[in-house]
Design a protein around this motif. Sequence first.
Motif, PDB file in Angstrom:
ATOM      1  N   GLY A  89      89.093  43.722  66.492  1.00  0.00           N
ATOM      2  CA  GLY A  89      87.696  43.499  66.145  1.00  0.00           C
ATOM      3  C   GLY A  89      86.915  44.776  66.000  1.00  0.00           C
ATOM      4  O   GLY A  89      87.133  45.746  66.724  1.00  0.00           O
ATOM      5  N   LYS A  90      85.989  44.784  65.050  1.00  0.00           N
ATOM      6  CA  LYS A  90      85.084  45.914  64.838  1.00  0.00           C
ATOM      7  C   LYS A  90      83.666  45.396  64.984  1.00  0.00           C
ATOM      8  O   LYS A  90      83.208  44.556  64.213  1.00  0.00           O
ATOM      9  CB  LYS A  90      85.282  46.529  63.454  1.00  0.00           C
ATOM     10  CG  LYS A  90      86.668  47.099  63.216  1.00  0.00           C
ATOM     11  CD  LYS A  90      86.718  47.982  61.985  1.00  0.00           C
ATOM     12  CE  LYS A  90      86.387  47.220  60.725  1.00  0.00           C
ATOM     13  NZ  LYS A  90      87.381  46.190  60.407  1.00  0.00           N
ATOM     14  N   ARG A  91      82.946  45.901  65.975  1.00  0.00           N
ATOM     15  CA  ARG A  91      81.544  45.546  66.167  1.00  0.00           C
ATOM     16  C   ARG A  91      80.717  46.814  66.218  1.00  0.00           C
ATOM     17  O   ARG A  91      81.113  47.807  66.848  1.00  0.00           O
ATOM     18  CB  ARG A  91      81.331  44.754  67.468  1.00  0.00           C
ATOM     19  CG  ARG A  91      82.055  43.422  67.512  1.00  0.00           C
ATOM     20  CD  ARG A  91      81.676  42.490  66.372  1.00  0.00           C
ATOM     21  NE  ARG A  91      80.262  42.159  66.337  1.00  0.00           N
ATOM     22  CZ  ARG A  91      79.735  41.136  66.981  1.00  0.00           C
ATOM     23  NH1 ARG A  91      80.479  40.361  67.733  1.00  0.00           N
ATOM     24  NH2 ARG A  91      78.440  40.872  66.891  1.00  0.00           N
ATOM     25  N   GLY A  92      79.572  46.791  65.552  1.00  0.00           N
ATOM     26  CA  GLY A  92      78.727  47.970  65.457  1.00  0.00           C
ATOM     27  C   GLY A  92      78.323  48.519  66.810  1.00  0.00           C
ATOM     28  O   GLY A  92      77.890  47.779  67.692  1.00  0.00           O
ATOM     29  N   SER A 232      71.568  32.590  63.923  1.00  0.00           N
ATOM     30  CA  SER A 232      72.546  33.212  64.814  1.00  0.00           C
ATOM     31  C   SER A 232      73.565  32.178  65.296  1.00  0.00           C
ATOM     32  O   SER A 232      73.209  31.036  65.588  1.00  0.00           O
ATOM     33  CB  SER A 232      71.841  33.830  66.023  1.00  0.00           C
ATOM     34  OG  SER A 232      70.859  34.770  65.634  1.00  0.00           O
ATOM     35  N   ASN A 233      74.831  32.602  65.367  1.00  0.00           N
ATOM     36  CA  ASN A 233      75.901  31.715  65.849  1.00  0.00           C
ATOM     37  C   ASN A 233      75.830  30.361  65.140  1.00  0.00           C
ATOM     38  O   ASN A 233      75.788  29.292  65.771  1.00  0.00           O
ATOM     39  CB  ASN A 233      75.789  31.541  67.365  1.00  0.00           C
ATOM     40  CG  ASN A 233      75.925  32.855  68.101  1.00  0.00           C
ATOM     41  OD1 ASN A 233      76.933  33.544  67.982  1.00  0.00           O
ATOM     42  ND2 ASN A 233      74.894  33.239  68.844  1.00  0.00           N
ATOM     43  N   ALA A 234      75.855  30.432  63.834  1.00  0.00           N
ATOM     44  CA  ALA A 234      75.425  29.329  62.977  1.00  0.00           C
ATOM     45  C   ALA A 234      76.054  27.974  63.268  1.00  0.00           C
ATOM     46  O   ALA A 234      75.333  26.985  63.417  1.00  0.00           O
ATOM     47  CB  ALA A 234      75.670  29.706  61.522  1.00  0.00           C
ATOM     48  N   SER A 235      77.370  27.888  63.347  1.00  0.00           N
ATOM     49  CA  SER A 235      78.012  26.575  63.466  1.00  0.00           C
ATOM     50  C   SER A 235      78.433  26.268  64.893  1.00  0.00           C
ATOM     51  O   SER A 235      79.248  25.379  65.121  1.00  0.00           O
ATOM     52  CB  SER A 235      79.239  26.514  62.547  1.00  0.00           C
ATOM     53  OG  SER A 235      80.211  27.472  62.945  1.00  0.00           O
ATOM     54  N   PRO A 258      67.125  39.236  67.956  1.00  0.00           N
ATOM     55  CA  PRO A 258      67.918  38.032  67.679  1.00  0.00           C
ATOM     56  C   PRO A 258      69.394  38.275  67.947  1.00  0.00           C
ATOM     57  O   PRO A 258      69.919  39.353  67.656  1.00  0.00           O
ATOM     58  CB  PRO A 258      67.673  37.782  66.182  1.00  0.00           C
ATOM     59  CG  PRO A 258      66.414  38.507  65.865  1.00  0.00           C
ATOM     60  CD  PRO A 258      66.380  39.699  66.771  1.00  0.00           C
ATOM     61  N   PRO A 259      70.083  37.299  68.548  1.00  0.00           N
ATOM     62  CA  PRO A 259      71.511  37.471  68.822  1.00  0.00           C
ATOM     63  C   PRO A 259      72.321  37.556  67.536  1.00  0.00           C
ATOM     64  O   PRO A 259      71.941  36.995  66.506  1.00  0.00           O
ATOM     65  CB  PRO A 259      71.873  36.231  69.638  1.00  0.00           C
ATOM     66  CG  PRO A 259      70.810  35.225  69.325  1.00  0.00           C
ATOM     67  CD  PRO A 259      69.571  35.996  69.021  1.00  0.00           C
ATOM     68  N   THR A 260      73.420  38.267  67.614  1.00  0.00           N
ATOM     69  CA  THR A 260      74.353  38.368  66.492  1.00  0.00           C
ATOM     70  C   THR A 260      75.706  37.833  66.938  1.00  0.00           C
ATOM     71  O   THR A 260      75.979  37.790  68.137  1.00  0.00           O
ATOM     72  CB  THR A 260      74.483  39.833  66.031  1.00  0.00           C
ATOM     73  OG1 THR A 260      74.902  40.638  67.131  1.00  0.00           O
ATOM     74  CG2 THR A 260      73.172  40.349  65.502  1.00  0.00           C
ATOM     75  N   PRO A 261      76.564  37.388  66.010  1.00  0.00           N
ATOM     76  CA  PRO A 261      76.430  37.495  64.563  1.00  0.00           C
ATOM     77  C   PRO A 261      75.344  36.579  64.009  1.00  0.00           C
ATOM     78  O   PRO A 261      75.093  35.502  64.549  1.00  0.00           O
ATOM     79  CB  PRO A 261      77.811  37.074  64.050  1.00  0.00           C
ATOM     80  CG  PRO A 261      78.329  36.158  65.115  1.00  0.00           C
ATOM     81  CD  PRO A 261      77.832  36.723  66.411  1.00  0.00           C
ATOM     82  N   ALA A 262      74.735  37.050  62.940  1.00  0.00           N
ATOM     83  CA  ALA A 262      73.637  36.306  62.342  1.00  0.00           C
ATOM     84  C   ALA A 262      73.641  36.462  60.829  1.00  0.00           C
ATOM     85  O   ALA A 262      74.104  37.472  60.296  1.00  0.00           O
ATOM     86  CB  ALA A 262      72.299  36.786  62.909  1.00  0.00           C
TER      87      ALA A 262
END
Length: 289
Positions: A89-92, A232-235, A258-262
């Motif tokens: 995984g790659k997260r900023g 955020s956290n759509a589904s 706002p939380p990510t992923p979004a």
Amino acid sequence: MGLGPTKRIGDWVSSPEQQTGFARLDAETFPSFEPGWVWLVGAGPGAPGLMSLMCFHALQNCDVVVYDALVNPDILRWVKVGAELEYAGKRGGKPSPTQKDITLRLIELAQSGKRVLRLKGGDPFMFGRGGEECQHLATTGIPFRIVPGITAGIGGLAYAGMPATHRDTNHSVIFLTGHDATGNMPANVNWQAVALASPVIVMYMAVKHLGEIAAALMAGGRAADDPVTIVSNASMPHQEVASTTLGGAGAFVEANEPPTPAIVVVGKAADWRSLLDWYKGPLRENPVG
């Protein structure tokens, strides 16, 4: 006038003893997952129930899964017993493997004779660097298959009650990424052209730079009161949806984080939420989706 020949369920059922439910898939001739192959597979926008049958088939037949940060861990519980799991995984802003390292690992595993499942959140070709990985596999002579997935920019919006397109609001939609390979706001996007090119703009990975992006869009002629929706956290059961305007987007993000992923949506797709917001209450209690 009819729609054409009609088939009845009985046309496919060979006997009254025919299996039902998912057991009926056991007799299907899914493509063989051969040793030395890499399958790049989209796992969908989060909810396990939104992954494809081909994704499930790959999980059941691979030797190793190289998976991204956006893959819901609940999906991995369906992997074949004995298969290896490798996180890539790659997260900023967090320690992450480089894209080069990931690609070289895929090649190494395939050359060792493994059935390699490269599992990505959403769709591999929608800002997922799937094209880059396939490019290197192809030049190295590694055979591969692409299994598309539901991308968050469409499926995630659907879970928030926002059609990506609708005849009454927009006949077009633009998909953008909110940062480039350096992690900065994309410098090679013509923001002035984008600003007025489509009534709806859907942006991935854009929360961090949303203030700058909003300023660029307004400088290009986009109205400051244009709706901005952050999904955020759509589904997932912990979905959050926040609303602001283009003019207030930067301050909103700074104040609320706002939380990510979004997914960030600019435009009147948000108008439909009051009527079409279906994913709420008891519907969120089912973790499959």
